[in-house]
Design a protein around this motif. Structure first.
Motif, PDB file in Angstrom:
ATOM      1  N   THR A 182       0.731  -0.956   0.034  1.00 51.55           N
ATOM      2  CA  THR A 182       0.025  -0.596  -0.227  1.00 51.55           C
ATOM      3  C   THR A 182       1.189   1.770   0.061  1.00 51.55           C
ATOM      4  N   CYS A 183       0.280   2.497  -0.206  1.00 50.19           N
ATOM      5  CA  CYS A 183       1.131   3.678  -0.667  1.00 50.19           C
ATOM      6  C   CYS A 183       0.686   3.978   0.785  1.00 50.19           C
ATOM      7  N   VAL A 184       2.386   4.400   1.880  1.00 51.28           N
ATOM      8  CA  VAL A 184       1.962   4.685   2.889  1.00 51.28           C
ATOM      9  C   VAL A 184       3.547   4.915   3.720  1.00 51.28           C
ATOM     10  N   ASN A 185       3.082   6.232   4.024  1.00 56.72           N
ATOM     11  CA  ASN A 185       4.899   6.924   4.353  1.00 56.72           C
ATOM     12  C   ASN A 185       5.350   7.208   5.959  1.00 56.72           C
ATOM     13  N   GLY A 186       6.795   6.670   5.705  1.00 58.12           N
ATOM     14  CA  GLY A 186       7.007   6.966   7.231  1.00 58.12           C
ATOM     15  C   GLY A 186       7.901   6.223   7.153  1.00 58.12           C
ATOM     16  N   ARG A 187       9.341   6.409   8.172  1.00 60.69           N
ATOM     17  CA  ARG A 187      10.442   5.693   8.031  1.00 60.69           C
ATOM     18  C   ARG A 187      11.374   5.850   7.114  1.00 60.69           C
ATOM     19  N   GLY A 188      11.285   6.695   6.391  1.00 59.71           N
ATOM     20  CA  GLY A 188      12.440   7.028   4.796  1.00 59.71           C
ATOM     21  C   GLY A 188      11.554   6.832   4.391  1.00 59.71           C
ATOM     22  N   PHE A 189      10.765   6.027   3.813  1.00 59.23           N
ATOM     23  CA  PHE A 189       9.580   5.949   2.865  1.00 59.23           C
ATOM     24  C   PHE A 189       8.489   6.615   2.020  1.00 59.23           C
ATOM     25  N   VAL A 190       8.806   7.212   1.113  1.00 52.75           N
ATOM     26  CA  VAL A 190       7.918   8.311   0.668  1.00 52.75           C
ATOM     27  C   VAL A 190       7.308   7.870  -0.818  1.00 52.75           C
ATOM     28  N   CYS A 191       5.827   8.394  -1.040  1.00 55.56           N
ATOM     29  CA  CYS A 191       4.972   6.823  -1.271  1.00 55.56           C
ATOM     30  C   CYS A 191       4.479   8.151  -1.861  1.00 55.56           C
ATOM     31  N   LYS A 192       3.984   7.764  -3.346  1.00 63.70           N
ATOM     32  CA  LYS A 192       3.114   8.712  -4.036  1.00 63.70           C
ATOM     33  C   LYS A 192       2.172   8.290  -5.245  1.00 63.70           C
ATOM     34  N   LYS A 193       1.103   8.286  -5.538  1.00 63.80           N
ATOM     35  CA  LYS A 193      -0.016   7.603  -6.255  1.00 63.80           C
ATOM     36  C   LYS A 193      -0.094   8.333  -7.567  1.00 63.80           C
ATOM     37  N   GLY A 194      -0.633   7.709  -8.485  1.00 62.97           N
ATOM     38  CA  GLY A 194      -0.337   8.443  -9.898  1.00 62.97           C
ATOM     39  C   GLY A 194      -1.412   8.293 -10.800  1.00 62.97           C
ATOM     40  N   THR A 195      -2.355   8.783 -11.874  1.00 54.98           N
ATOM     41  CA  THR A 195      -2.553   7.932 -12.269  1.00 54.98           C
ATOM     42  C   THR A 195      -2.987   7.566 -14.021  1.00 54.98           C
ATOM     43  N   LEU A 196      -2.318   6.732 -14.819  1.00 50.09           N
ATOM     44  CA  LEU A 196      -2.419   7.415 -16.365  1.00 50.09           C
ATOM     45  C   LEU A 196      -3.532   7.800 -16.635  1.00 50.09           C
ATOM     46  N   PRO A 197      -3.290   8.001 -18.106  1.00 49.26           N
ATOM     47  CA  PRO A 197      -4.418   8.206 -19.029  1.00 49.26           C
ATOM     48  C   PRO A 197      -6.104   7.732 -19.360  1.00 49.26           C
ATOM     49  N   ASP A 198      -5.310   6.239 -18.737  1.00 43.16           N
ATOM     50  CA  ASP A 198      -6.537   5.193 -18.985  1.00 43.16           C
ATOM     51  C   ASP A 198      -7.324   5.005 -17.263  1.00 43.16           C
ATOM     52  N   GLY A 199      -6.603   6.052 -16.140  1.00 42.18           N
ATOM     53  CA  GLY A 199      -7.148   5.526 -14.804  1.00 42.18           C
ATOM     54  C   GLY A 199      -6.561   4.616 -14.006  1.00 42.18           C
ATOM     55  N   THR A 200      -5.468   3.638 -14.843  1.00 39.51           N
ATOM     56  CA  THR A 200      -5.054   2.728 -13.896  1.00 39.51           C
ATOM     57  C   THR A 200      -3.723   3.613 -12.909  1.00 39.51           C
ATOM     58  N   GLU A 201      -4.020   3.016 -11.304  1.00 34.47           N
ATOM     59  CA  GLU A 201      -2.895   3.810 -10.822  1.00 34.47           C
ATOM     60  C   GLU A 201      -1.804   2.883 -10.739  1.00 34.47           C
ATOM     61  N   VAL A 202      -0.923   4.216 -10.038  1.00 35.55           N
ATOM     62  CA  VAL A 202       0.569   3.581 -10.076  1.00 35.55           C
ATOM     63  C   VAL A 202       1.226   4.320  -9.481  1.00 35.55           C
ATOM     64  N   ILE A 203       1.915   3.459  -8.160  1.00 37.80           N
ATOM     65  CA  ILE A 203       2.606   3.993  -7.187  1.00 37.80           C
ATOM     66  C   ILE A 203       3.734   4.194  -7.505  1.00 37.80           C
ATOM     67  N   ALA A 204       4.939   5.402  -7.153  1.00 37.68           N
ATOM     68  CA  ALA A 204       5.577   5.681  -7.087  1.00 37.68           C
ATOM     69  C   ALA A 204       6.144   5.565  -5.547  1.00 37.68           C
ATOM     70  N   SER A 205       7.246   5.133  -5.488  1.00 35.53           N
ATOM     71  CA  SER A 205       7.789   5.222  -4.219  1.00 35.53           C
ATOM     72  C   SER A 205       9.614   5.353  -4.654  1.00 35.53           C
ATOM     73  N   THR A 206       9.982   6.209  -3.371  1.00 32.72           N
ATOM     74  CA  THR A 206      11.425   5.713  -3.481  1.00 32.72           C
ATOM     75  C   THR A 206      11.737   5.087  -1.836  1.00 32.72           C
ATOM     76  N   SER A 207      12.816   4.287  -1.293  1.00 35.55           N
ATOM     77  CA  SER A 207      12.591   3.428   0.522  1.00 35.55           C
ATOM     78  C   SER A 207      14.173   3.692   0.798  1.00 35.55           C
ATOM     79  N   PRO A 208      14.309   3.217   1.559  1.00 37.80           N
ATOM     80  CA  PRO A 208      16.102   3.695   2.507  1.00 37.80           C
ATOM     81  C   PRO A 208      16.505   2.108   1.361  1.00 37.80           C
ATOM     82  N   SER A 209      18.242   2.379   1.753  1.00 36.79           N
ATOM     83  CA  SER A 209      19.002   1.067   1.143  1.00 36.79           C
ATOM     84  C   SER A 209      19.908   1.897   1.453  1.00 36.79           C
ATOM     85  N   ASP A 210      21.138   0.497   2.020  1.00 39.27           N
ATOM     86  CA  ASP A 210      22.640   1.239   2.242  1.00 39.27           C
ATOM     87  C   ASP A 210      22.769   1.153   3.774  1.00 39.27           C
ATOM     88  N   GLY A 211      21.572   0.835   4.457  1.00 37.99           N
ATOM     89  CA  GLY A 211      21.482   1.105   5.645  1.00 37.99           C
ATOM     90  C   GLY A 211      20.579   2.307   5.895  1.00 37.99           C
TER      91      GLY A 211
END
Length: 281
Positions: A182-211
């Motif tokens: 799910t698209c939940v933010n916190g603990r270094g996770f940053v998530c954002k939702k978008g929509t394609l032209p046909d209405g399809t939901e897209v999830i974009a996220s940045t997540s911690p790596s390398d400690g």
């Protein structure tokens, strides 16, 4: 020219070592490696293994901060344009000439694109070259020059200023939307939702790596019969996060040329169908 070839060779050797070590993650480290170097090697090994391995996914019911994703497996011309300056429909894009792939040796017992029947290999290489052309235009300049690899159709790499960023682009057939996040933010996770032209939901996220020092960037969405994902990994050695933002990835996902790639791979797959196992098996 020779110095550039030497750099390419060095980067290729690094990825070869990563790929060849993927099945030896539990073996003791070499005695001449320091603790930090050993940890970095394990991180790289795990990242490449996730990029090019597997096709079996255990379905779970837990969503962790938008970061649980499908197991992913992952040069252009001088003129490049970023996502914000993506050409509109009807304008010509930069069309780099196909370049030789980065060569990666498979681990013992693992197959590579070289083991495919000639027709299937040609099909995958053609798709990779097309993907490089499109992604080179749409990914930010910080990702650098994009190249395909000869180990897996989904695995690419971008290089700039001596840094290598692993790029994984996957359109994998599967019977259902199996991504539990799910698209939940916190603990270094940053998530954002978008929509394609046909209405399809897209999830974009940045997540911690390398400690937690750097972050990986990823998009995921369901298209027709396939799960689609694109990820850009950080460069561990220089502690450099993936040079792409959630907004840039969401803009990339909406681009007609990228969606055309997705449609092509969904209609005529270049990856094997994903196997799904019930939890506990």
């Amino acid at each position: 020219m020779e110095s550039n070839e030497d750099l390419d060779h060095a980067r290729g050797v690094l990825l070869v070592r990563d790929a060849m070590d993927r099945t030896t993650a539990d073996l003791p480290a070499l005695p001449d490696l320091s603790g930090p170097a050993r940890a970095q090697g394990l991180r790289r090994r795990a990242r490449v293994r996730a990029a090019i391995g597997g096709g079996v996914l255990t379905v779970v019911a837990i969503a962790v901060a938008g970061t649980i994703a499908l197991p992913d497996g992952g040069g252009g011309g001088a003129t490049r344009v970023g996502v914000a300056a993506s050409p509109s429909a009807g304008q010509s894009r930069t069309q780099p000439q196909p370049q030789p792939p980065v060569h990666l040796e498979p681990s013992p017992g693992e197959s590579s694109m070289a083991d495919l029947p000639a027709a299937e290999r040609a099909k995958q290489e053609q798709f990779q070259n097309r993907a490089v052309s499109v992604l080179q235009d749409l990914l930010p300049d910080g990702v650098g020059t994009l190249q395909r690899t000869d180990l897996s159709v989904r695995l690419y790499q971008g290089t700039k200023d001596g840094k290598t960023f692993i790029v994984v682009f996957s359109v994998r057939p599967t019977g259902a939307d199996t991504d539990p996040r799910t698209c939940v933010n916190g603990r270094g996770f940053v998530c954002k939702k978008g929509t394609l032209p046909d209405g399809t939901e897209v999830i974009a996220s940045t997540s911690p790596s390398d400690g937690g020092d750097v972050t990986e960037s990823r998009i995921f969405f369901r298209y027709n019969k396939s799960n689609v994902s694109l990820s850009v990994s950080p460069h561990d050695a220089s502690h450099t996060s993936a040079p792409v933002t959630n907004d840039q990835l969401l803009a990339l996902a909406k681009d007609p040329a990228f969606l055309d790639l997705v449609k092509t791979a969904d209609a005529d797959p270049v990856e094997q169908a994903q196997k799904i196992l019930p939890a506990g098996e």
